[in-house]
Design a protein around this motif. Structure first.
Motif, PDB file in Angstrom:
ATOM      1  N   GLU A 255      10.379   4.423 -11.150  1.00  0.00           N
ATOM      2  CA  GLU A 255       9.606   3.228 -11.474  1.00  0.00           C
ATOM      3  C   GLU A 255      10.458   2.171 -12.150  1.00  0.00           C
ATOM      4  O   GLU A 255       9.968   1.071 -12.456  1.00  0.00           O
TER       5      GLU A 255
ATOM      6  N   SER B  65      14.953   2.728  -5.378  1.00  0.00           N
ATOM      7  CA  SER B  65      14.223   2.745  -4.113  1.00  0.00           C
ATOM      8  C   SER B  65      15.188   2.666  -2.940  1.00  0.00           C
ATOM      9  O   SER B  65      16.333   2.212  -3.082  1.00  0.00           O
TER      10      SER B  65
ATOM     11  N   ARG C 284       6.701   8.519  -3.363  1.00  0.00           N
ATOM     12  CA  ARG C 284       5.789   7.633  -2.659  1.00  0.00           C
ATOM     13  C   ARG C 284       6.536   6.848  -1.583  1.00  0.00           C
ATOM     14  O   ARG C 284       7.675   6.437  -1.780  1.00  0.00           O
TER      15      ARG C 284
ATOM     16  N   CYS D  35      10.043   5.190  -2.897  1.00  0.00           N
ATOM     17  CA  CYS D  35      10.156   4.909  -4.331  1.00  0.00           C
ATOM     18  C   CYS D  35      10.726   6.125  -5.058  1.00  0.00           C
ATOM     19  O   CYS D  35      10.072   7.166  -5.152  1.00  0.00           O
TER      20      CYS D  35
ATOM     21  N   GLU E 244       5.878   3.350   0.382  1.00  0.00           N
ATOM     22  CA  GLU E 244       5.039   2.162   0.302  1.00  0.00           C
ATOM     23  C   GLU E 244       5.404   1.159   1.389  1.00  0.00           C
ATOM     24  O   GLU E 244       6.572   1.019   1.755  1.00  0.00           O
TER      25      GLU E 244
ATOM     26  N   THR F  22       1.906   7.251   2.057  1.00  0.00           N
ATOM     27  CA  THR F  22       1.790   8.691   1.864  1.00  0.00           C
ATOM     28  C   THR F  22       2.848   9.100   0.844  1.00  0.00           C
ATOM     29  O   THR F  22       3.523   8.240   0.263  1.00  0.00           O
ATOM     30  N   THR F  23       2.993  10.392   0.639  1.00  0.00           N
ATOM     31  CA  THR F  23       4.113  10.900  -0.145  1.00  0.00           C
ATOM     32  C   THR F  23       5.005  11.714   0.782  1.00  0.00           C
ATOM     33  O   THR F  23       4.573  12.184   1.836  1.00  0.00           O
TER      34      THR F  23
ATOM     35  N   THR G  34       0.826  -1.200   0.000  1.00  0.00           N
ATOM     36  CA  THR G  34       0.000   0.000   0.000  1.00  0.00           C
ATOM     37  C   THR G  34       0.865   1.256   0.000  1.00  0.00           C
ATOM     38  O   THR G  34       1.973   1.266   0.547  1.00  0.00           O
ATOM     39  N   GLU G  35       0.335   2.294  -0.619  1.00  0.00           N
ATOM     40  CA  GLU G  35       0.985   3.605  -0.527  1.00  0.00           C
ATOM     41  C   GLU G  35       0.611   4.227   0.810  1.00  0.00           C
ATOM     42  O   GLU G  35      -0.578   4.448   1.096  1.00  0.00           O
TER      43      GLU G  35
END
Length: 246
Positions: free
Chosen positions: A121, A230, A90, A118, A92, A49-50, A46-47
């Motif tokens: 990508e 990451s 992000r 993260c 996670e 927050t940022t 799950t994410e």
């Protein structure tokens, strides 16, 4: 040409497997140490927050003051030697479940097994231990592990420039506890207190906490070119037996 990690920093086979699989829902990471018939399984990512890191200088450390500091000064955060691009990223969490029974009641054993910031990508092709600005790689031997320690079972990602302001709520809470004036921390609770978030609007920077016990190694996930994809903290690989055939 691909990136070649220094052998003193490269993750070992067990660590690499865990770091690669812990963020993959459905993966069986291993068996509970107290129940070899029950597997620890990744159920979701799950994410949380940022986080804003405008300086590109990342601290990964406990936000609390040092235990032996009676003045409760700002902790010297463990700033990573490698910079990341300034930006918003992000955060996670990988959640696992391993059902168990206690006092006749059944529990799902849900826990956060790993956390990552993260950066891109791009796929990760290798993992290596992150050094801090104060670490000397020449003192390391292959297989040795360094990181941050937390006696409060809490770590955090934070912008290094804003660190004193971002950690202030934790120092103030501690002071209140010592004087008998315990008030709620001035932080934002996320996911039922699994995580906390602090923001500094002057620097437009944030801090995000996560669970961390004892010595926590910080890992850099590298792309084929060597760029950081990451930044992860995932210590659960040593807490259970793993059978890769399942």
């Amino acid at each position: 040409m691909g990136h070649a990690a220094d052998t003193r920093l490269a993750a070992g086979p067990k660590e690499s497997w865990y770091l690669g699989e812990v963020f993959t829902p459905g993966t069986k990471l291993g068996a509970r140490p107290d129940d070899p018939e029950t597997f620890v399984q990744v159920v979701e990512v799950t994410e949380v927050t940022t986080i804003r890191v405008p300086s590109g200088r990342l601290i990964v450390d406990s936000p609390w003051p040092e235990d032996d500091d009676p003045e409760l000064e700002t902790r010297v955060g463990r700033e990573l030697a490698e910079r990341i691009p300034p930006g918003i990223f992000r955060v996670e969490a990988a959640w696992t479940e391993a059902p168990y029974e206690f006092m006749g009641e059944r529990f799902d054993g849900r826990e956060v097994a790993a956390i990552r910031l993260c950066v891109t990508e791009a796929p990760v092709v290798g993992w290596e231990m992150a050094l801090s600005v104060a670490d000397d790689i020449e003192t390391l031997r292959p297989g040795s592990r360094i990181g941050f320690n937390s006696e409060t079972n809490m770590g955090s990602f934070a912008d290094a420039v804003a660190w004193p302001t971002l950690t202030a709520p934790f120092r103030e809470f501690w002071r209140g506890c010592q004087t008998g004036n315990r008030q709620p921390r001035e932080t934002e609770s996320l996911f039922d207190d699994y995580f906390e978030r602090v923001s500094d609007e002057e620097h437009e920077a944030d801090l995000v906490t996560f669970t961390a016990e004892g010595l926590s190694v910080v890992w850099l996930g590298r792309t084929e070119s060597g760029a950081i994809a990451s930044v992860a903290v995932a210590d659960g690989y040593h807490s259970f037996s793993r059978d890769r055939s399942v």
